[in-house]
Design a protein around this motif. Structure first.
Motif, short mmCIF file in Angstrom:
data_model
loop_
_atom_site.label_atom_id
_atom_site.label_comp_id
_atom_site.label_asym_id
_atom_site.label_seq_id
_atom_site.Cartn_x
_atom_site.Cartn_y
_atom_site.Cartn_z
N ARG A 175 6.89 50.84 17.97
CA ARG A 175 7.80 49.71 18.13
C ARG A 175 7.25 48.44 17.50
N THR A 176 8.14 47.51 17.27
CA THR A 176 7.74 46.23 16.69
C THR A 176 7.25 45.30 17.78
N TRP A 177 6.64 44.20 17.38
CA TRP A 177 6.17 43.17 18.32
C TRP A 177 7.36 42.62 19.10
N GLU A 178 8.48 42.38 18.44
CA GLU A 178 9.66 41.86 19.11
C GLU A 178 10.20 42.86 20.14
N GLU A 179 10.20 44.14 19.80
CA GLU A 179 10.65 45.18 20.74
C GLU A 179 9.72 45.24 21.95
N PHE A 180 8.41 45.16 21.70
CA PHE A 180 7.44 45.16 22.79
C PHE A 180 7.68 43.99 23.74
N LEU A 181 7.85 42.79 23.17
CA LEU A 181 8.07 41.61 24.01
C LEU A 181 9.35 41.72 24.83
N GLU A 227 10.83 44.47 25.87
CA GLU A 227 10.60 45.45 26.94
C GLU A 227 9.72 44.85 28.03
N TRP A 228 8.67 44.15 27.63
CA TRP A 228 7.74 43.52 28.56
C TRP A 228 8.45 42.50 29.44
N ARG A 229 9.30 41.69 28.80
CA ARG A 229 10.04 40.65 29.53
C ARG A 229 11.05 41.29 30.48
N ASN A 230 11.73 42.34 30.03
CA ASN A 230 12.77 42.98 30.84
C ASN A 230 12.22 43.74 32.03
N HIS A 231 10.93 44.10 32.00
CA HIS A 231 10.33 44.80 33.12
C HIS A 231 9.57 43.86 34.05
N GLY A 232 9.83 42.58 33.94
CA GLY A 232 9.23 41.62 34.86
C GLY A 232 7.83 41.17 34.54
N GLN A 233 7.24 41.68 33.46
CA GLN A 233 5.89 41.28 33.11
C GLN A 233 5.83 39.87 32.58
N GLY A 234 6.93 39.39 32.01
CA GLY A 234 6.93 38.05 31.43
C GLY A 234 7.11 36.95 32.44
N TYR A 278 5.07 35.19 21.97
CA TYR A 278 4.59 35.55 23.30
C TYR A 278 4.91 34.45 24.31
N LEU A 279 4.59 33.21 23.96
CA LEU A 279 4.84 32.10 24.88
C LEU A 279 6.33 31.99 25.20
N ARG A 280 7.17 32.16 24.20
CA ARG A 280 8.62 32.10 24.42
C ARG A 280 9.05 33.21 25.37
N ALA A 281 8.55 34.43 25.15
CA ALA A 281 8.92 35.57 26.00
C ALA A 281 8.42 35.38 27.42
N ALA A 282 7.26 34.75 27.58
CA ALA A 282 6.69 34.54 28.91
C ALA A 282 7.26 33.31 29.59
#
Length: 64
Positions: free
Chosen positions: A46-52, A54-61, A8-12
């Motif tokens: 989806r997996t945790w990695e897939e969720f992260l 998608e989350w990162r690519n939509h600007g949430q991260g 999570y920290l890496r993705a954010a």
């Protein structure tokens, strides 16, 4: 759990120190033993990695 937090920290894009902390109780012991994981190999969604990703690519991260 620490692996999820690190992902999570890496993705954010955040850097935070992580302190080891063992959660007490029977529920935490069951989670450490893997009781919350699927044993059949089936996945539902989806997996945790897939969720992260998608989350990162939509600007949430990205937070100010």
């Amino acid at each position: 759990m620490d692996e999820l937090i690190r992902d999570y920290l890496r993705a954010a894009g955040k850097r935070r120190p992580l302190l080891p902390m063992r959660m007490p109780g029977r529920a935490a012991a069951a989670m450490r033993a893997g009781a919350n994981l699927l044993t059949t190999g089936a996945t539902a969604g989806r997996t945790w990695e897939e969720f992260l990703a998608e989350w990162r690519n939509h600007g949430q991260g990205v937070r100010a």
